[in-house]
Design an enzyme around this catalytic site. Sequence first.
Site, PDB file in Angstrom:
ATOM      1  N   ASP A  45      -0.554  -9.490  16.506  1.00 36.86           N
ATOM      2  CA  ASP A  45       0.066  -8.747  17.276  1.00 36.86           C
ATOM      3  C   ASP A  45       0.139  -6.840  16.604  1.00 36.86           C
ATOM      4  O   ASP A  45       0.408  -6.236  17.251  1.00 36.86           O
ATOM      5  CB  ASP A  45       0.738  -9.071  18.090  1.00 36.86           C
TER       6      ASP A  45
ATOM      7  N   ILE B  97       1.354  -8.461  -0.563  1.00 38.55           N
ATOM      8  CA  ILE B  97       1.202  -7.317  -1.071  1.00 38.55           C
ATOM      9  C   ILE B  97       1.204  -5.746  -1.008  1.00 38.55           C
ATOM     10  O   ILE B  97       2.041  -4.530  -1.696  1.00 38.55           O
ATOM     11  CB  ILE B  97       0.293  -7.516  -2.518  1.00 38.55           C
TER      12      ILE B  97
ATOM     13  N   SER C 278       6.127  -8.169   4.435  1.00 35.32           N
ATOM     14  CA  SER C 278       6.046  -7.677   2.692  1.00 35.32           C
ATOM     15  C   SER C 278       4.877  -8.725   2.143  1.00 35.32           C
ATOM     16  O   SER C 278       5.866  -9.636   1.427  1.00 35.32           O
ATOM     17  CB  SER C 278       7.634  -8.679   3.005  1.00 35.32           C
TER      18      SER C 278
ATOM     19  N   ARG D 125     -19.298 -15.295   1.438  1.00 36.74           N
ATOM     20  CA  ARG D 125     -18.439 -16.093   1.983  1.00 36.74           C
ATOM     21  C   ARG D 125     -19.287 -16.112   3.581  1.00 36.74           C
ATOM     22  O   ARG D 125     -19.787 -16.661   4.188  1.00 36.74           O
ATOM     23  CB  ARG D 125     -17.148 -15.446   2.314  1.00 36.74           C
TER      24      ARG D 125
ATOM     25  N   SER E 133      -9.085  -8.228  -1.875  1.00 35.74           N
ATOM     26  CA  SER E 133      -7.750  -7.819  -0.928  1.00 35.74           C
ATOM     27  C   SER E 133      -6.813  -7.831  -1.378  1.00 35.74           C
ATOM     28  O   SER E 133      -6.496  -6.529  -1.289  1.00 35.74           O
ATOM     29  CB  SER E 133      -8.071  -9.113   0.309  1.00 35.74           C
ATOM     30  N   LEU E 134      -6.481  -8.221  -2.351  1.00 33.24           N
ATOM     31  CA  LEU E 134      -5.012  -8.465  -3.444  1.00 33.24           C
ATOM     32  C   LEU E 134      -5.037  -7.033  -3.845  1.00 33.24           C
ATOM     33  O   LEU E 134      -4.145  -6.391  -4.068  1.00 33.24           O
ATOM     34  CB  LEU E 134      -4.375  -9.285  -4.455  1.00 33.24           C
TER      35      LEU E 134
END
Length: 510
Positions: free
Chosen positions: A213, A26, A24, A271, A372-373
Amino acid sequence: MNYFLRFDTSLLPEEEAKVLICGSGIGGLATAISLKELGIEPLILTRGIGNTYYSQGGIAAAVLPDDSPYLHYCDTLRAGRYLNHELHTKLLTYEGIFRILDLERWGVDFDKKNGFYETTLEGGHSKPRVLKVKDYTGREIYTKLLKKTEELGIKILHGELQEIIIEENGVQGVIYSEEGSLKFIRTPLLILATGGAASMYYYTSNPKKVRGDAIGIAFRMGATVKNPEFVQFHPTVLKGTNLLISEAVRGEGAILVNDRGERFVNELLPRDEVARAIYNQIKRGREVYLDLRPVAQKGIKIEERFPTIYSFLRERGYDPYREPVPIIPAAHYYIGGIEVDDRGRTSIQGLYAVGECSCTGIHGANRLASNSLLEGVVFGHRTAYQVYLDLKILKPSKVNFRSERAGSDKPNLGIEELKKLMWNYVGLERDEEGLTYVKKRILSVLSQAKHWEPTPQNRQLYDILLVALCTVEGALMRKESRGVHYRKDYPTEREVYRRDTIITRDLFEL
């Protein structure tokens, strides 16, 4: 080994779903809302709040007049060291603008000034294109999308995925646990949106419920895993916690210094470069600090621009107006994952994946900040449209399924020991000797797994071990350094390795 647990679906409480979405964040919520708008009734299975909620920085999109999707595309390729899937990256940056409009239509209220988006600059971006809601963008997106799913009447179950039932003709359903009991959902279409696997490292920014997992379950059942060696480490996590201090803080002027007060890196580099620079300072015995005082000197009120960060710093006794705060790098984002196409399809019929558990290839060897979003909502939307088409041919079966697996042994390696192995040998710096050692250790443990007691806890460890094994194998196969993958014994990029790493179950005798 296919199924780890012992079960008989004819004896379990059963529910049927046209489409089941596990997760649950984005990716899962955007997919669910898009399906509902197409007239499809999805069912969501979740074990709680994941990474989306904790995302501080924002969501990148070229929405301002002096920016363009092409520039965003170029920045993404550059950060990814040109390993990116070029078509998928174009889809991300060009369609991303329209998905921002979807998010607003679903209730997300991005910061604006004089009618224009108030964007910020983050590392690796050539333009300030990161849309935000103060410093709690993820929380805003999560709460508004969750509210939208409730308004649309989308059913949400709370439980933990344990097994994916896959037979010759594809997905047949899932086994999940709720309050200690196993239950069965019969479905021909399963969308995994379960998050990444960065929590398998000793130092991580991921919440405890995001374990990775599900990637292992899919791999165990025959799904292909792509580029698992690429794990992004966030440069600035508050020391002694899993609380990350967003890239946006450095975008507003915060600087990195060691315990001598020396600056040692350009704070707005990608990064991977910033994280390794910090790691090397720590290896030399230096402490590293993030100094937010330059932000205040620009006239920015930290408590207003970064209320969440300011609050948790004050709660832990730090005053960012008066002193720098101690930080370390920590595993943050799993760039690899279940291989998917541009519509979320995996190598297994009826199985789809979106978000961090998937690998679309858009991040290449290093994820550009705040992409990523955007990936979750862009490819969630695309996956929903493919599922809409596939529902015409994929129907639930009426057969029951059983697993007779037995065992009584306990695992001879715990999750904390695995996390230390991954941090020490498969972390920011790697080499052949360390990687080989970890691979042998994991294979030795997995060779005894057929005798383990078939409990959900042991199942979870087994599947995390599979993801760790994929990560180690990918790192061994890639004999170069590229993006977030740094090999001390191969410290440069090699053109022959500008290709994807593909890991399949038949590589290992499990």
